[in-house]
Design a protein around this motif. Sequence first.
Motif, PDB file in Angstrom:
ATOM      1  N   THR A 324       0.841  -1.196   0.000  1.00  0.00           N
ATOM      2  CA  THR A 324       0.000   0.000   0.000  1.00  0.00           C
ATOM      3  C   THR A 324       0.876   1.246   0.000  1.00  0.00           C
ATOM      4  OG1 THR A 324      -1.510  -1.284   1.339  1.00  0.00           O
ATOM      5  CG2 THR A 324      -2.026   1.037   1.080  1.00  0.00           C
ATOM      6  N   GLY A 400      -7.174  -3.750   2.994  1.00  0.00           N
ATOM      7  CA  GLY A 400      -6.469  -4.737   3.803  1.00  0.00           C
ATOM      8  C   GLY A 400      -7.292  -5.951   4.159  1.00  0.00           C
ATOM      9  N   GLU A 401      -8.572  -5.767   4.344  1.00  0.00           N
ATOM     10  CA  GLU A 401      -9.458  -6.876   4.673  1.00  0.00           C
ATOM     11  C   GLU A 401     -10.875  -6.372   4.438  1.00  0.00           C
ATOM     12  OE1 GLU A 401      -9.789  -7.643   8.915  1.00  0.00           O
ATOM     13  OE2 GLU A 401      -8.771  -5.744   9.284  1.00  0.00           O
ATOM     14  N   PRO A 402     -11.845  -7.282   4.434  1.00  0.00           N
ATOM     15  CA  PRO A 402     -13.220  -6.798   4.258  1.00  0.00           C
ATOM     16  C   PRO A 402     -13.562  -5.846   5.403  1.00  0.00           C
ATOM     17  CG  PRO A 402     -13.116  -9.203   4.092  1.00  0.00           C
ATOM     18  CD  PRO A 402     -11.779  -8.750   4.578  1.00  0.00           C
ATOM     19  N   ASP A 424     -13.536   1.346  -1.009  1.00  0.00           N
ATOM     20  CA  ASP A 424     -13.094   0.084  -0.413  1.00  0.00           C
ATOM     21  C   ASP A 424     -12.330  -0.666  -1.490  1.00  0.00           C
ATOM     22  OD1 ASP A 424     -12.784  -2.414   0.670  1.00  0.00           O
ATOM     23  OD2 ASP A 424     -14.892  -2.712   1.161  1.00  0.00           O
ATOM     24  N   THR A 425     -11.001  -0.594  -1.417  1.00  0.00           N
ATOM     25  CA  THR A 425     -10.148  -1.083  -2.497  1.00  0.00           C
ATOM     26  C   THR A 425      -9.670  -2.501  -2.231  1.00  0.00           C
ATOM     27  OG1 THR A 425      -8.189  -0.199  -1.395  1.00  0.00           O
ATOM     28  CG2 THR A 425      -9.309   1.264  -2.956  1.00  0.00           C
ATOM     29  N   TRP A 426     -10.061  -3.427  -3.079  1.00  0.00           N
ATOM     30  CA  TRP A 426      -9.532  -4.794  -2.962  1.00  0.00           C
ATOM     31  C   TRP A 426      -8.344  -4.946  -3.901  1.00  0.00           C
ATOM     32  CZ3 TRP A 426      -8.351  -8.589  -6.415  1.00  0.00           C
ATOM     33  CH2 TRP A 426      -7.897  -9.790  -5.849  1.00  0.00           C
ATOM     34  N   TRP A 427      -7.245  -5.391  -3.339  1.00  0.00           N
ATOM     35  CA  TRP A 427      -6.063  -5.693  -4.157  1.00  0.00           C
ATOM     36  C   TRP A 427      -5.066  -6.431  -3.296  1.00  0.00           C
ATOM     37  CZ3 TRP A 427      -1.373  -2.394  -3.863  1.00  0.00           C
ATOM     38  CH2 TRP A 427      -1.447  -1.393  -2.891  1.00  0.00           C
ATOM     39  N   GLN A 428      -3.883  -6.683  -3.831  1.00  0.00           N
ATOM     40  CA  GLN A 428      -2.887  -7.504  -3.144  1.00  0.00           C
ATOM     41  C   GLN A 428      -1.478  -7.037  -3.486  1.00  0.00           C
ATOM     42  OE1 GLN A 428      -4.070 -11.145  -5.370  1.00  0.00           O
ATOM     43  NE2 GLN A 428      -4.738 -11.920  -3.381  1.00  0.00           N
ATOM     44  N   THR A 429      -0.522  -7.472  -2.677  1.00  0.00           N
ATOM     45  CA  THR A 429       0.884  -7.213  -2.976  1.00  0.00           C
ATOM     46  C   THR A 429       1.172  -7.607  -4.429  1.00  0.00           C
ATOM     47  OG1 THR A 429       1.376  -7.791  -0.689  1.00  0.00           O
ATOM     48  CG2 THR A 429       3.241  -7.725  -2.211  1.00  0.00           C
ATOM     49  N   ASP A 514      -8.417 -15.667  -2.658  1.00  0.00           N
ATOM     50  CA  ASP A 514      -9.542 -15.208  -1.839  1.00  0.00           C
ATOM     51  C   ASP A 514     -10.829 -15.892  -2.301  1.00  0.00           C
ATOM     52  OD1 ASP A 514      -7.997 -13.443  -0.438  1.00  0.00           O
ATOM     53  OD2 ASP A 514      -8.892 -11.627  -1.246  1.00  0.00           O
ATOM     54  N   ARG A 529      -9.408 -15.159   2.834  1.00  0.00           N
ATOM     55  CA  ARG A 529      -8.406 -16.015   2.230  1.00  0.00           C
ATOM     56  C   ARG A 529      -8.861 -17.465   2.233  1.00  0.00           C
ATOM     57  NH1 ARG A 529      -4.425 -13.574  -0.611  1.00  0.00           N
ATOM     58  NH2 ARG A 529      -3.515 -15.655  -0.496  1.00  0.00           N
ATOM     59  N   LYS A 535      -4.938 -12.632   8.181  1.00  0.00           N
ATOM     60  CA  LYS A 535      -4.866 -11.178   8.152  1.00  0.00           C
ATOM     61  C   LYS A 535      -5.058 -10.670   9.582  1.00  0.00           C
ATOM     62  CE  LYS A 535      -4.224  -9.436   4.113  1.00  0.00           C
ATOM     63  NZ  LYS A 535      -4.023  -8.026   3.851  1.00  0.00           N
ATOM     64  N   ARG A 540      -0.534  -9.204   6.533  1.00  0.00           N
ATOM     65  CA  ARG A 540      -0.648 -10.541   5.967  1.00  0.00           C
ATOM     66  C   ARG A 540       0.456 -11.423   6.542  1.00  0.00           C
ATOM     67  NH1 ARG A 540      -0.777 -11.183  -0.532  1.00  0.00           N
ATOM     68  NH2 ARG A 540       0.058 -13.284  -0.737  1.00  0.00           N
TER      69      ARG A 540
END
Length: 644
Positions: A324, A400-402, A424-429, A514, A529, A535, A540
Motif C-alpha cells: 500500500t 487490507g481486509e473486508p 473500499d479497495t480490494w487488491w494484493q501485494t 480469496d 483467504r 490477516k 498478511r
Amino acid sequence: MSDHLHDELTKEREAEILAAEREVYYPPAEVVAAAHVKDYQSLYEQAVNDLEGFWAERAQELEWYAPWEKVLDESKAPFYQWFVGAKTNIVHNALDRHLKTWRRNKLALIWEGENGEHRTLSYFALGREVNKFANVLKSMGVRKGDRVTIYMGRIPELIIAMLATAKIGAIHSVVYGGFSTEALADRIEDARSKVLVTADGGWLRGKTVNLKDIADEAVRRSGYVEHVLVVKRTGQPVNMQTSRDFWLHDLLALPIASQKCDTEVMDAEDPLFILYTSGTTGRPKGVLHTHGGYQVYVSTTLKWVFDIKDEDRYWCAADPGWITGHSYIVYGPLILGATSFMYEGGPDYPFPNRWWQMIEKYGITVLYTAPTAIRGLMRYGESWPNRYDLSSLRLLGSVGEPINPEAWRWYYRVIGKERCPIMDTWWQTETGGFMISPLPITPLKPGSATRPLPGIVADVVDEEGNSCKPNEDGYLVIKRPWPGMLRTVYGDPDRYVQQYWSKFGHKGWYLAGDSARRDEDGYIWVIGRIDDVIKVAGYRLGTAEIESALVSHPAVAEAAVIGVPDEIKGHAIHAFCIPRAGVPLPTEEELKQHVRKEMGPIAVPARIEFVSVLPKTRSGKIMRRVLRARALGQPEGDLSTLEA
Ligand code: WT7
C-alpha cells in the motif's frame, strides 16, 4: 468446493452481507461532477474490446525514454510482459519530469514525527535528497540490478532510500520496520542484498525501537550484507562496526554525495522492487514488480479511485514497508505530482485525537486507511473526532481486509459526515494496485469493494471454473493480465507458476487466493483467504512463518497456528504447541516474547495452548478447520480424513 471456502464465511458475515446488499449510498453530486472518470461503463468496455489500446492510452500520459514495440506480450504466459522494448525509469516520472515544471516548487511530502517534529519536502528538495542518497549508494558499490534492503520506521529517508535505489537501477526490498530479527534475516538472505539501509531506532508509542540492534543480528545471521547505512532518527546509542557501518549524515556531507545524479535508463521489464509477502507454505515469497507496467498501473488507478487533483493533501496512512505504501504513498502520488502527508506513529498516541487533529491541522482531503484502524478509533467514541474540523475531507478509503458494515457506517457518518464516498479497495501485494474498487461516482454498499476497475476482468468461479450464480461463494479470479501484475517470485519462478497459475492458469486466469461472491447487482463481496494466510490488523502473515518462529524455541516440538475472529484486528493468532519431551515447559508469556523477538510484535499469538497431538490428515497436513472449531468451541464437523 474446499473446506476452507465454507468455514471462512461465518454466519455473522453472511447476515451482514445479506443486509448490506440492499443498503445503497449514492455519491454527492459535487463529487460526481468533479471526478476524473464520469462514465465507468464506457471505459470498462473500451478495455474489454481493446486491452492493449486501452493501456497504451494510459501509458501515453507518462514520459518514456523510448516507446514500446508491443504493449502486451503473452507468448511466455504466465510470464506476461508489458510495454516490451520501452526504455524508462519510474523515478523519471515520479521526480525528474516534475522538476522541469512549476511542480518543482510544490510540496511532495509533509511529514510529522510522533514526537511532534515536522518536515516538508518540495519536489525540488526531494529530488536533491534522492540524488545525494543515490550517489552515496553508488559509493558503496551499488550497481544496476543489485538488491538493497531497507528497514526503518515511517520517516522521509525511507522514501528517499527507495527512490534513490530505483534511480540507479538497483532493486529495493523494503522490510517493514515492525518485523524483527529472523524475519529481516530471511528477507536479506533471499534477496542477497549487499547494502542494508536502516536507522538507529524508531519512535513507537513514546518508546524507541532498537532497529540497529535488530539489523546487526539479522546481518550476522544472513551473510551477504557488505555495508550498513544508518539514518540518525532517535539518537540512541548504537554499535557501529568500522568499515561496514556508516552514518548517512556523515556520507551526505562528503563531496561524493553530489546533488547531481543521472537516472539510469531501464527496460520497461527491468525489476524495480521485491516485496516479501506470505503465502500458503514455507518462507515468504519475494513478489517482483518492474518499472514500466507498474508505473502505468499505480498512477492510473490512484488518479481514478482517489481522484487526485493538484489541490489535494492526500494521506495514505499505511506504512511504506507494505505494498500500500509502495504504490500509494511513494510511487502513485509522486507520479501524479501530488502532495502527500505521512505520519510516523500510531493512530492513538499520545491520545485518540491524534489523527483527527492532524487532518484539521494539515487540511487533509483524502484519507486512506485500514478497517482495523477504523475499528480501533471507533472504540474511543465519536467525541474525539467531533472536536475537530474534518470538513477538508472529500474522499475516504479502506484496504487490507473486508470492512464490516458497522465500521463502514461509522467511518462514513462520523468521519466523512455523509459527504465523502468510501473507496473500499480490494487488491494484493501481487496485483501492484487497486483491482476491485469503487470510483467516486459509484453507488456504494457497505462492505463491498463493488466492481472491477476498467481494464480488470474479475470473476467468481467454482472448482471447475464456471461462473458462480449470484450470492454463491467461489474463487476470486482475474481473467486477463494487467500492467501492475507481479512478474515472478524472486529467484523462484516455479513457485510463481505453482502459487498463482496452477489451478486455472491453463485458461490464463490468475488465482487471487480469496473467496468471494457476487450479488444480484454484480457487486463483489470479498469473504477472505482460502489459503493459510492470516490477516491480523490488515497485516498478511503466513501460518508457516509463525509456526517456524514457535518451533525455533527449544521447548516446542511442533506448532500450528490459526486465525480466530477478533473485534479490532479482524483476526487474532491462536497457536497450538506440542511441548518437546524432556525440556521444561515455558510459560505462555515466554513463548510470546520469543515470537516477538524473532518475527516482531505483529506475529505474536494472542493465545498459545499446549496440546499433546495436532489434528492432521493422513497425508500429514494440519487440519486448521478442526483447530479453528476447537478454538471457537464449535462442532468439529467431518473428521473422516483425520489421521487415525
Ligand atoms: C489480501 C492481500 C493490497 C494492500 C494491502 C493488503 C485482503 C485487501 C481488501 C478489501 C477485502 C481485502 C485480501 C487479499 N484484502 N484489501 N478491500 N476487502 N479483502 O495486501 O497484504 O498482499 O493482502 O488482503 O484477502 O488477498 P496484502
